[in-house]
Design an enzyme around this catalytic site. Structure first.
Site, PDB file in Angstrom:
ATOM      1  N   GLY A 127      -0.299   1.278   9.955  1.00  0.00           N
ATOM      2  CA  GLY A 127      -0.875   1.708   8.683  1.00  0.00           C
ATOM      3  C   GLY A 127      -2.380   1.513   8.622  1.00  0.00           C
ATOM      4  CE  LYS A 140      -3.990  -2.174   2.181  1.00  0.00           C
ATOM      5  NZ  LYS A 140      -5.029  -2.102   3.223  1.00  0.00           N
TER       6      LYS A 140
HETATM    7  P1  ATR Z   1      -0.832  -2.642   9.813  1.00  0.00           P
HETATM    8  O1  ATR Z   1      -0.651  -2.304   8.360  1.00  0.00           O
HETATM    9  O2  ATR Z   1      -1.600  -3.909  10.064  1.00  0.00           O
HETATM   10  O3  ATR Z   1      -1.354  -1.504  10.605  1.00  0.00           O
HETATM   11  P2  ATR Z   1       1.673  -2.125  11.077  1.00  0.00           P
HETATM   12  O4  ATR Z   1       1.775  -0.783  10.462  1.00  0.00           O
HETATM   13  O5  ATR Z   1       2.895  -2.991  11.174  1.00  0.00           O
HETATM   14  O6  ATR Z   1       0.627  -3.025  10.321  1.00  0.00           O
HETATM   15  O7  ATR Z   1       1.026  -1.943  12.528  1.00  0.00           O
HETATM   16  C1  ATR Z   1       0.761  -3.023  13.382  1.00  0.00           C
HETATM   17  C2  ATR Z   1       0.050  -2.497  14.625  1.00  0.00           C
HETATM   18  O8  ATR Z   1      -0.294  -3.592  15.481  1.00  0.00           O
HETATM   19  C3  ATR Z   1       0.895  -1.557  15.466  1.00  0.00           C
HETATM   20  O9  ATR Z   1       0.036  -0.645  16.105  1.00  0.00           O
HETATM   21  C4  ATR Z   1       1.535  -2.524  16.458  1.00  0.00           C
HETATM   22  O10 ATR Z   1       1.986  -1.921  17.657  1.00  0.00           O
HETATM   23  P3  ATR Z   1       3.468  -1.220  17.695  1.00  0.00           P
HETATM   24  O11 ATR Z   1       3.327   0.068  16.939  1.00  0.00           O
HETATM   25  O12 ATR Z   1       3.742  -1.015  19.134  1.00  0.00           O
HETATM   26  O13 ATR Z   1       4.396  -2.193  17.019  1.00  0.00           O
HETATM   27  C5  ATR Z   1       0.363  -3.409  16.734  1.00  0.00           C
HETATM   28  N1  ATR Z   1       0.716  -4.743  17.266  1.00  0.00           N
HETATM   29  C6  ATR Z   1       1.288  -5.765  16.593  1.00  0.00           C
HETATM   30  N2  ATR Z   1       1.434  -6.848  17.385  1.00  0.00           N
HETATM   31  C7  ATR Z   1       0.958  -6.498  18.610  1.00  0.00           C
HETATM   32  C8  ATR Z   1       0.836  -7.178  19.864  1.00  0.00           C
HETATM   33  N3  ATR Z   1       1.234  -8.447  20.013  1.00  0.00           N
HETATM   34  N4  ATR Z   1       0.285  -6.490  20.911  1.00  0.00           N
HETATM   35  C9  ATR Z   1      -0.115  -5.212  20.755  1.00  0.00           C
HETATM   36  N5  ATR Z   1      -0.014  -4.514  19.604  1.00  0.00           N
HETATM   37  C10 ATR Z   1       0.508  -5.135  18.546  1.00  0.00           C
END
Ligand code: ATR
Length: 272
Positions: free
Chosen positions: A130, A66
């Site tokens: 994102g 994206k």
């Molecule tokens: P996406 O495109 O799905 O938004 P991303 O930009 O990598 O992917 O964002 C993932 C989100 O899920 C983030 O908010 C991440 O938190 P961090 O910014 O602290 O990394 C969150 N996330 C992923 N795994 C998580 C977990 N096990 N517990 C809580 N938050 C999680």
């Protein structure tokens, strides 16, 4: 020859977009072909160009492209610019590429379909990646009383809130800053993928509150399994997927498909 569309992703084999878009095309009697294109991780722009050269008119774009799609567009919609991401590519008459983002409107349409009110309500959004950036503009346009964004990495939620504060009442922080109860809680983290649950207080939901997970699967996500016994009504991201697809279809064909039968088809397809 039919007009050609596709979904780009990597991996993309399991995408539901071909099923949804072919149902829309059939229903509205639009002659189009919709395929799956797995672009190489470092070759998205070239893959789009090759698709256009082979007669492609537009595409859906999913993980992880994206941002690449956003970068290659000649023109961007307002909501795509805010989202910093493009999930819909449209080939203009002059060979230029136009980018839009229909994820946020997909979420809002799904909430509307389920009669989930947002105006004046207290909304909690979990996550600051994102996916969350993509929904905030359409969400704030519904004029909720307050949007609180919380994230494992607090600074990212604070940054997001400051990026959108011109559009409405929004604040950001860490999970430990969650305060009071909410009418709508939207899980936009990818934690469900690993079966993790963000740390949340037990008393989170107002009476008649909704818990919404932007993910979906054959079983309720861990977040929805947690929210049910705590009093929330539950929704997963399947309706959002169908609604964002319908908005893309509309952008390409200028025809609005009926999403109701496609919701049903898709729900059934999850059971196999
Ligand atoms: P996406 O495109 O799905 O938004 P991303 O930009 O990598 O992917 O964002 C993932 C989100 O899920 C983030 O908010 C991440 O938190 P961090 O910014 O602290 O990394 C969150 N996330 C992923 N795994 C998580 C977990 N096990 N517990 C809580 N938050 C999680």
């Amino acid at each position: 020859m039919s007009d050609r569309y596709c979904v780009f992703g990597n991996p993309v084999k399991h995408s539901k977009s071909p099923l949804i878009q072919s149902e829309f095309a059939h229903q509205t009697q639009q002659a189009l072909e919709y395929s799956v294109q797995e672009a190489p991780l470092n070759g998205f722009a070239a893959a789009w160009r090759a698709f256009v050269d082979a007669g492609g008119r537009g595409a859906n774009v999913t993980v992880p492209f994206k941002g690449d799609a956003f970068a290659l567009c000649d023109t961007l919609s307002h909501r795509a610019r805010r989202a910093g991401a493009v999930n819909t590519l449209i080939l203009g008459g002059n060979g230029r590429t136009y980018g839009d983002n229909t994820d946020g409107i997909g979420l809002v349409r799904d909430l509307t379909y389920h009669r989930v009110a947002l105006a004046g309500k207290r909304v909690l959004v979990l996550g600051a990646g994102g996916a969350v950036r993509g929904i905030l503009e359409p969400l704030l346009a519904e004029q909720p009383g307050e949007v609180v964004v919380v994230n494992r990495t607090a600074a990212k939620a604070e940054q997001l809130a400051s990026d959108f504060v011109d559009l409405g009442a929004i604040q950001g922080g860490g999970f430990d800053t969650v305060n009071g109860t909410f009418d709508v809680v939207i899980n936009g983290t990818s934690a469900s993928l690993s079966g993790d649950l963000p740390p949340l207080p037990d008393r989170l939901f107002n009476a008649n509150a909704w818990a919404y997970d932007m993910m979906y699967g054959p079983e309720p996500t861990v977040f929805l399994q947690w929210a049910g016994p705590r009093g929330a009504k539950l929704l997963d991201g399947l309706g959002m997927l169908v609604e964002q697809a319908a908005e893309s279809f509309f952008l390409w064909r200028n025809v609005r498909p009926d999403t109701i039968p496609v919701r049903e088809t898709l729900r059934q397809s999850l059971n196999y």
